[in-house]
Design a protein around this motif. Structure first.
Motif, PDB file in Angstrom:
ATOM      1  N   ALA A 201     -15.782 -14.740   6.458  1.00  0.00           N
ATOM      2  CA  ALA A 201     -15.727 -13.778   7.559  1.00  0.00           C
ATOM      3  C   ALA A 201     -14.931 -12.533   7.172  1.00  0.00           C
ATOM      4  O   ALA A 201     -15.311 -11.411   7.519  1.00  0.00           O
ATOM      5  CB  ALA A 201     -15.107 -14.434   8.789  1.00  0.00           C
ATOM      6  N   LEU A 202     -13.829 -12.720   6.440  1.00  0.00           N
ATOM      7  CA  LEU A 202     -13.042 -11.576   5.994  1.00  0.00           C
ATOM      8  C   LEU A 202     -13.839 -10.706   5.033  1.00  0.00           C
ATOM      9  O   LEU A 202     -13.790  -9.478   5.110  1.00  0.00           O
ATOM     10  CB  LEU A 202     -11.749 -12.054   5.315  1.00  0.00           C
ATOM     11  CG  LEU A 202     -10.695 -12.702   6.206  1.00  0.00           C
ATOM     12  CD1 LEU A 202      -9.458 -13.051   5.391  1.00  0.00           C
ATOM     13  CD2 LEU A 202     -10.329 -11.802   7.381  1.00  0.00           C
ATOM     14  N   ARG A 203     -14.556 -11.329   4.141  1.00  0.00           N
ATOM     15  CA  ARG A 203     -15.379 -10.560   3.201  1.00  0.00           C
ATOM     16  C   ARG A 203     -16.492  -9.815   3.928  1.00  0.00           C
ATOM     17  O   ARG A 203     -16.787  -8.664   3.612  1.00  0.00           O
ATOM     18  CB  ARG A 203     -15.963 -11.479   2.135  1.00  0.00           C
ATOM     19  CG  ARG A 203     -14.940 -12.079   1.175  1.00  0.00           C
ATOM     20  CD  ARG A 203     -15.618 -12.721  -0.029  1.00  0.00           C
ATOM     21  NE  ARG A 203     -16.460 -13.849   0.364  1.00  0.00           N
ATOM     22  CZ  ARG A 203     -16.031 -15.104   0.406  1.00  0.00           C
ATOM     23  NH1 ARG A 203     -14.765 -15.395   0.115  1.00  0.00           N
ATOM     24  NH2 ARG A 203     -16.853 -16.080   0.764  1.00  0.00           N
ATOM     25  N   ALA A 204     -17.088 -10.467   4.911  1.00  0.00           N
ATOM     26  CA  ALA A 204     -18.249  -9.898   5.591  1.00  0.00           C
ATOM     27  C   ALA A 204     -17.909  -8.676   6.434  1.00  0.00           C
ATOM     28  O   ALA A 204     -18.758  -7.805   6.640  1.00  0.00           O
ATOM     29  CB  ALA A 204     -18.908 -10.962   6.467  1.00  0.00           C
ATOM     30  N   ARG A 205     -16.674  -8.583   6.935  1.00  0.00           N
ATOM     31  CA  ARG A 205     -16.353  -7.452   7.804  1.00  0.00           C
ATOM     32  C   ARG A 205     -16.085  -6.173   7.014  1.00  0.00           C
ATOM     33  O   ARG A 205     -15.892  -5.112   7.606  1.00  0.00           O
ATOM     34  CB  ARG A 205     -15.185  -7.805   8.720  1.00  0.00           C
ATOM     35  CG  ARG A 205     -13.814  -7.799   8.099  1.00  0.00           C
ATOM     36  CD  ARG A 205     -12.778  -8.272   9.108  1.00  0.00           C
ATOM     37  NE  ARG A 205     -11.431  -8.184   8.571  1.00  0.00           N
ATOM     38  CZ  ARG A 205     -10.355  -8.695   9.158  1.00  0.00           C
ATOM     39  NH1 ARG A 205     -10.495  -9.337  10.321  1.00  0.00           N
ATOM     40  NH2 ARG A 205      -9.162  -8.581   8.626  1.00  0.00           N
ATOM     41  N   GLN A 206     -16.061  -6.265   5.694  1.00  0.00           N
ATOM     42  CA  GLN A 206     -15.928  -5.077   4.861  1.00  0.00           C
ATOM     43  C   GLN A 206     -17.280  -4.809   4.204  1.00  0.00           C
ATOM     44  O   GLN A 206     -17.812  -5.675   3.502  1.00  0.00           O
ATOM     45  CB  GLN A 206     -14.814  -5.268   3.821  1.00  0.00           C
ATOM     46  CG  GLN A 206     -13.463  -5.419   4.499  1.00  0.00           C
ATOM     47  CD  GLN A 206     -12.269  -5.523   3.564  1.00  0.00           C
ATOM     48  OE1 GLN A 206     -11.158  -5.243   3.966  1.00  0.00           O
ATOM     49  NE2 GLN A 206     -12.468  -5.937   2.329  1.00  0.00           N
ATOM     50  N   PRO A 207     -17.870  -3.627   4.414  1.00  0.00           N
ATOM     51  CA  PRO A 207     -19.219  -3.359   3.931  1.00  0.00           C
ATOM     52  C   PRO A 207     -19.441  -3.632   2.446  1.00  0.00           C
ATOM     53  O   PRO A 207     -20.553  -3.992   2.053  1.00  0.00           O
ATOM     54  CB  PRO A 207     -19.413  -1.878   4.258  1.00  0.00           C
ATOM     55  CG  PRO A 207     -18.621  -1.692   5.509  1.00  0.00           C
ATOM     56  CD  PRO A 207     -17.389  -2.542   5.300  1.00  0.00           C
ATOM     57  N   LEU A 208     -18.417  -3.526   1.626  1.00  0.00           N
ATOM     58  CA  LEU A 208     -18.578  -3.846   0.204  1.00  0.00           C
ATOM     59  C   LEU A 208     -18.790  -5.330  -0.020  1.00  0.00           C
ATOM     60  O   LEU A 208     -19.217  -5.745  -1.097  1.00  0.00           O
ATOM     61  CB  LEU A 208     -17.368  -3.366  -0.611  1.00  0.00           C
ATOM     62  CG  LEU A 208     -17.319  -1.880  -0.956  1.00  0.00           C
ATOM     63  CD1 LEU A 208     -16.065  -1.566  -1.768  1.00  0.00           C
ATOM     64  CD2 LEU A 208     -18.557  -1.441  -1.740  1.00  0.00           C
ATOM     65  N   GLY A 209     -18.463  -6.138   0.982  1.00  0.00           N
ATOM     66  CA  GLY A 209     -18.713  -7.570   0.901  1.00  0.00           C
ATOM     67  C   GLY A 209     -17.684  -8.365   0.135  1.00  0.00           C
ATOM     68  O   GLY A 209     -17.948  -9.502  -0.269  1.00  0.00           O
ATOM     69  N   ARG A 210     -16.500  -7.817  -0.035  1.00  0.00           N
ATOM     70  CA  ARG A 210     -15.434  -8.531  -0.750  1.00  0.00           C
ATOM     71  C   ARG A 210     -14.084  -8.015  -0.283  1.00  0.00           C
ATOM     72  O   ARG A 210     -13.997  -6.991   0.400  1.00  0.00           O
ATOM     73  CB  ARG A 210     -15.567  -8.332  -2.259  1.00  0.00           C
ATOM     74  CG  ARG A 210     -15.455  -6.880  -2.712  1.00  0.00           C
ATOM     75  CD  ARG A 210     -15.414  -6.756  -4.232  1.00  0.00           C
ATOM     76  NE  ARG A 210     -15.401  -5.385  -4.682  1.00  0.00           N
ATOM     77  CZ  ARG A 210     -14.321  -4.600  -4.723  1.00  0.00           C
ATOM     78  NH1 ARG A 210     -13.152  -5.074  -4.308  1.00  0.00           N
ATOM     79  NH2 ARG A 210     -14.403  -3.369  -5.170  1.00  0.00           N
ATOM     80  N   LEU A 211     -13.041  -8.728  -0.655  1.00  0.00           N
ATOM     81  CA  LEU A 211     -11.690  -8.268  -0.358  1.00  0.00           C
ATOM     82  C   LEU A 211     -11.306  -7.122  -1.286  1.00  0.00           C
ATOM     83  O   LEU A 211     -11.827  -6.997  -2.398  1.00  0.00           O
ATOM     84  CB  LEU A 211     -10.697  -9.413  -0.510  1.00  0.00           C
ATOM     85  CG  LEU A 211     -10.891 -10.639   0.383  1.00  0.00           C
ATOM     86  CD1 LEU A 211      -9.733 -11.621   0.189  1.00  0.00           C
ATOM     87  CD2 LEU A 211     -11.035 -10.265   1.842  1.00  0.00           C
ATOM     88  N   VAL A 212     -10.406  -6.296  -0.807  1.00  0.00           N
ATOM     89  CA  VAL A 212      -9.835  -5.237  -1.636  1.00  0.00           C
ATOM     90  C   VAL A 212      -8.863  -5.870  -2.629  1.00  0.00           C
ATOM     91  O   VAL A 212      -8.139  -6.809  -2.284  1.00  0.00           O
ATOM     92  CB  VAL A 212      -9.098  -4.213  -0.751  1.00  0.00           C
ATOM     93  CG1 VAL A 212      -8.403  -3.153  -1.595  1.00  0.00           C
ATOM     94  CG2 VAL A 212     -10.061  -3.582   0.244  1.00  0.00           C
ATOM     95  N   SER A 213      -8.835  -5.364  -3.852  1.00  0.00           N
ATOM     96  CA  SER A 213      -7.909  -5.923  -4.843  1.00  0.00           C
ATOM     97  C   SER A 213      -6.591  -5.164  -4.838  1.00  0.00           C
ATOM     98  O   SER A 213      -6.519  -3.987  -4.469  1.00  0.00           O
ATOM     99  CB  SER A 213      -8.523  -5.866  -6.245  1.00  0.00           C
ATOM    100  OG  SER A 213      -8.512  -4.540  -6.743  1.00  0.00           O
ATOM    101  N   ALA A 214      -5.541  -5.833  -5.262  1.00  0.00           N
ATOM    102  CA  ALA A 214      -4.230  -5.182  -5.378  1.00  0.00           C
ATOM    103  C   ALA A 214      -4.281  -4.027  -6.359  1.00  0.00           C
ATOM    104  O   ALA A 214      -3.627  -2.995  -6.155  1.00  0.00           O
ATOM    105  CB  ALA A 214      -3.180  -6.207  -5.812  1.00  0.00           C
ATOM    106  N   ASP A 215      -5.061  -4.153  -7.419  1.00  0.00           N
ATOM    107  CA  ASP A 215      -5.190  -3.074  -8.398  1.00  0.00           C
ATOM    108  C   ASP A 215      -5.774  -1.815  -7.759  1.00  0.00           C
ATOM    109  O   ASP A 215      -5.345  -0.693  -8.075  1.00  0.00           O
ATOM    110  CB  ASP A 215      -6.094  -3.513  -9.559  1.00  0.00           C
ATOM    111  CG  ASP A 215      -5.401  -4.478 -10.505  1.00  0.00           C
ATOM    112  OD1 ASP A 215      -4.164  -4.421 -10.622  1.00  0.00           O
ATOM    113  OD2 ASP A 215      -6.111  -5.280 -11.136  1.00  0.00           O
ATOM    114  N   GLU A 216      -6.757  -2.003  -6.872  1.00  0.00           N
ATOM    115  CA  GLU A 216      -7.383  -0.848  -6.221  1.00  0.00           C
ATOM    116  C   GLU A 216      -6.409  -0.128  -5.301  1.00  0.00           C
ATOM    117  O   GLU A 216      -6.392   1.108  -5.251  1.00  0.00           O
ATOM    118  CB  GLU A 216      -8.625  -1.303  -5.456  1.00  0.00           C
ATOM    119  CG  GLU A 216      -9.756  -1.736  -6.370  1.00  0.00           C
ATOM    120  CD  GLU A 216     -10.835  -2.523  -5.667  1.00  0.00           C
ATOM    121  OE1 GLU A 216     -11.970  -2.543  -6.172  1.00  0.00           O
ATOM    122  OE2 GLU A 216     -10.555  -3.143  -4.609  1.00  0.00           O
ATOM    123  N   VAL A 217      -5.601  -0.874  -4.585  1.00  0.00           N
ATOM    124  CA  VAL A 217      -4.611  -0.258  -3.706  1.00  0.00           C
ATOM    125  C   VAL A 217      -3.529   0.441  -4.533  1.00  0.00           C
ATOM    126  O   VAL A 217      -3.115   1.563  -4.226  1.00  0.00           O
ATOM    127  CB  VAL A 217      -3.987  -1.288  -2.758  1.00  0.00           C
ATOM    128  CG1 VAL A 217      -2.985  -0.619  -1.823  1.00  0.00           C
ATOM    129  CG2 VAL A 217      -5.068  -1.998  -1.945  1.00  0.00           C
TER     130      VAL A 217
END
Length: 248
Positions: A201-217
């Protein structure tokens, strides 16, 4: 990608011994900064940083830690206000003491640490503050009333700080991650009745379909903090996989 645009600068990262904070501290270090991390537990701090045990809800402890950083590393140029705690539940589920605790850590402590660092930032030619906000400041998410209130305050505080200090040459920005792959999210999933379904459910609510990574932030934080971004202030950069702006 490697760069050394932070060469000669000193950066402080709160909550820098785990998750997004530790990843950010490592990235700034790799780009040439001298880095200090402030955290209640410093065992996970990256190698090469000045790790200081500090409770950011304690003004005296914050003042002492900031002065130590300035003395040992030679000033402060960049402040990353990253430390924060989570909370779950609707508006009826969190008692008053939890509201006070979360707002103290997530909002008041940002003011507390920035206040202590301001005299040093004012002496820097490349002064920058980056606050960690959240996508829940911009979109309603179930069971996050207290956490969302704290991050909405961070968004407002960021803009106010940017306005207050722009003529002093201090830039203030924020990043607003979506649901990120962090220890706190991991604990939430572990506590769910069906962790696999909750993760999906967490993955699905973000259009990219995955969690954000710490590296990206961390990359977004470093980009805003960089002297190369000298005209960027009063901005809130959303790193949320399209969560707050896309409907697909």
């Amino acid at each position: 990608m490697t760069t050394t645009e932070f060469e000669g600068l000193v950066a402080v990262v709160t909550g820098g011994a785990s998750g997004i904070g530790a990843t950010t501290a490592s990235l700034l270090l790799s780009r040439g900064a001298r880095v200090a991390v402030l955290d209640r537990a410093i065992s996970g701090a990256p190698d090469g940083v000045l790790a200081i045990e500090c409770d950011i809800t304690d003004s005296s402890a914050v003042d002492t830690a900031i002065e130590r950083v300035a003395q040992e590393l030679g000033g402060i140029d960049v402040l990353i206000n990253n430390a924060g705690i989570g909370a779950a539940g609707d508006v009826s589920e969190n008692p008053d003491d939890e509201w006070h605790r979360v707002l103290d850590v997530n909002v008041v402590a940002m003011a507390r640490v920035t206040r202590a660092a301001l005299p040093h930032l004012r002496r820097s030619a490349h002064a920058s503050v980056v606050n960690t906000c959240s996508s829940v400041a911009f979109v309603g998410v179930v069971q996050r009333a207290l956490y969302a209130a704290s991050k909405g305050a961070v968004a407002a505080l960021t803009l106010a700080m940017a306005a207050d200090h722009v003529h002093e040459g201090i830039r203030v920005n924020a990043v607003a991650p979506g649901t990120a792959d962090t220890p706190w999210v991991g604990r939430l999933l572990d506590a769910a009745p069906d962790p696999s379904a909750a993760a999906a459910a967490l993955r699905a609510r973000q259009p990219l379909g995955r969690l954000v990574s710490a590296d990206e932030v961390a990359y977004a934080i470093a980009s805003l903090a960089s002297p190369v971004a000298a005209s960027t202030t009063g901005s809130i950069l959303r790193v949320d996989g399209g969560m707050t702006s896309l409907r697909v």
